[in-house]
Design an enzyme around this catalytic site. Structure first.
Site, PDB file in Angstrom:
ATOM      1  N   GLU A  47       0.717  -1.188  -0.075  1.00  0.00           N
ATOM      2  CA  GLU A  47      -0.078  -0.099  -0.192  1.00  0.00           C
ATOM      3  C   GLU A  47       0.929   1.170  -0.129  1.00  0.00           C
ATOM      4  OE1 GLU A  47      -3.102   0.085  -0.458  1.00  0.00           O
ATOM      5  OE2 GLU A  47      -3.509  -1.924  -0.431  1.00  0.00           O
ATOM      6  N   TYR A 130      -6.479   6.137   5.267  1.00  0.00           N
ATOM      7  CA  TYR A 130      -6.389   5.202   3.940  1.00  0.00           C
ATOM      8  C   TYR A 130      -5.868   3.873   4.198  1.00  0.00           C
ATOM      9  CZ  TYR A 130      -5.503   2.686  -0.164  1.00  0.00           C
ATOM     10  OH  TYR A 130      -5.318   1.596  -0.929  1.00  0.00           O
ATOM     11  N   ASP A 148      -9.030   6.279  -1.595  1.00  0.00           N
ATOM     12  CA  ASP A 148      -8.072   6.985  -1.937  1.00  0.00           C
ATOM     13  C   ASP A 148      -8.483   7.941  -3.118  1.00  0.00           C
ATOM     14  OD1 ASP A 148      -8.650   4.876  -3.966  1.00  0.00           O
ATOM     15  OD2 ASP A 148      -6.452   4.370  -3.823  1.00  0.00           O
ATOM     16  N   CYS A 216     -25.583   4.293 -12.108  1.00  0.00           N
ATOM     17  CA  CYS A 216     -24.536   5.424 -12.013  1.00  0.00           C
ATOM     18  C   CYS A 216     -25.109   6.925 -12.427  1.00  0.00           C
ATOM     19  CB  CYS A 216     -23.534   5.206 -13.050  1.00  0.00           C
ATOM     20  SG  CYS A 216     -22.027   6.547 -12.905  1.00  0.00           S
TER      21      CYS A 216
HETATM   22  N1  ADE Z   1      -3.631   0.818  -5.307  1.00  0.00           N
HETATM   23  C1  ADE Z   1      -3.701   0.949  -3.960  1.00  0.00           C
HETATM   24  N2  ADE Z   1      -3.825  -0.147  -3.273  1.00  0.00           N
HETATM   25  C2  ADE Z   1      -4.115  -1.029  -4.305  1.00  0.00           C
HETATM   26  C3  ADE Z   1      -4.270  -2.662  -4.102  1.00  0.00           C
HETATM   27  N3  ADE Z   1      -4.535  -3.078  -2.950  1.00  0.00           N
HETATM   28  N4  ADE Z   1      -4.394  -3.249  -5.283  1.00  0.00           N
HETATM   29  C4  ADE Z   1      -4.423  -2.658  -6.620  1.00  0.00           C
HETATM   30  N5  ADE Z   1      -4.326  -1.137  -6.561  1.00  0.00           N
HETATM   31  C5  ADE Z   1      -4.046  -0.451  -5.420  1.00  0.00           C
END
Ligand code: ADE
Length: 224
Positions: A47, A130, A148, A216
């Protein structure tokens, strides 16, 4: 659920959207190495690397970093220069410095065991709301929300449809939490990320391919 200044988005639409998202994810999910891992250290590393960095670039560095520092203990006891060297090519070196500092706290204060409590996680250098949510959802498999920029864009487009998403962060955090189907926080959050990266992209989203377009608020954003 009352999400956008008086216009109601009823429960069946919400349920339909998240159900379709999970079906879409089941068929289209990306096979990413950190998805087969529940080790909080590895989830955390992925992350942090994925902040401001493309998945393709992270893939190149993720395994190499783990070979060099396979555990939080190894990272904590390393010299800063070797941590920065392993980070080389990813940029934003502050992330590596913060990880190094946090690793030391995890070893000293928590005996090397990653804290699962959100309040404890948030005290660690470099771990904001986050990242704490991602660690809880992906490593501890809790129904914890994440938000995010990608998730923010998706939820805002689908459920709000107007105004500046950055000014609606608090409502979008609430939405992110309220949407999680019970017991499915892990899949649902990963699905949101893949959907944002593969369909509901920042520029020129693939609206015509979107299985949730009927749910949507922003559709049709583009005719691509
Ligand atoms: N961007 C941030 N975290 C992610 C994740 N776990 N998988 C794919 N894209 C990401």
């Amino acid at each position: 659920m009352n999400l956008d200044h008086g216009r109601k988005f009823d429960g069946s639409q919400t349920r339909g959207w998240r159900q379709s998202l999970l079906v879409w994810y089941d068929r289209n999910r990306r096979d990413l190495p950190w998805r087969s891992d529940r080790d909080p250290y590895r989830v955390w590393l992925s992350e942090i690397m994925l902040q401001q960095t493309r998945v393709a670039a992270v893939l190149e560095h993720y395994h190499r970093f783990l070979q060099r520092f396979p555990t939080v203990q190894k990272l904590a006891s390393a010299r800063e220069s070797s941590v920065l060297a392993a980070w080389s090519g990813l940029g934003y070196y502050r992330r590596a410095r913060m990880m190094h500092a946090a690793a030391k706290v995890i070893v000293k204060k928590h005996g090397g065991k990653f804290p699962g409590e959100v309040a404890e996680l948030r005290t660690l250098p470099g771990i904001g709301r986050y990242t704490a949510g991602a660690i809880r959802a992906f490593a501890f498999r809790e129904d914890a929300p994440i938000l995010d920029t990608n998730v923010m864009r998706v939820l805002h487009r689908v459920f709000v449809g107007r105004g500046d998403p950055k000014k609606q962060k608090s409502a979008l955090w609430n939405l992110s939490e309220a949407l999680i189907p019970k017991g499915k926080g892990y899949d649902f959050n990963q699905a949101l990320m893949d959907f944002g990266a593969m369909v509901c992209t920042a520029r020129d989203p693939y609206c015509l391919l979107c299985p949730m377009k009927d749910f949507c608020k922003t559709y049709p954003f583009t005719a691509r």
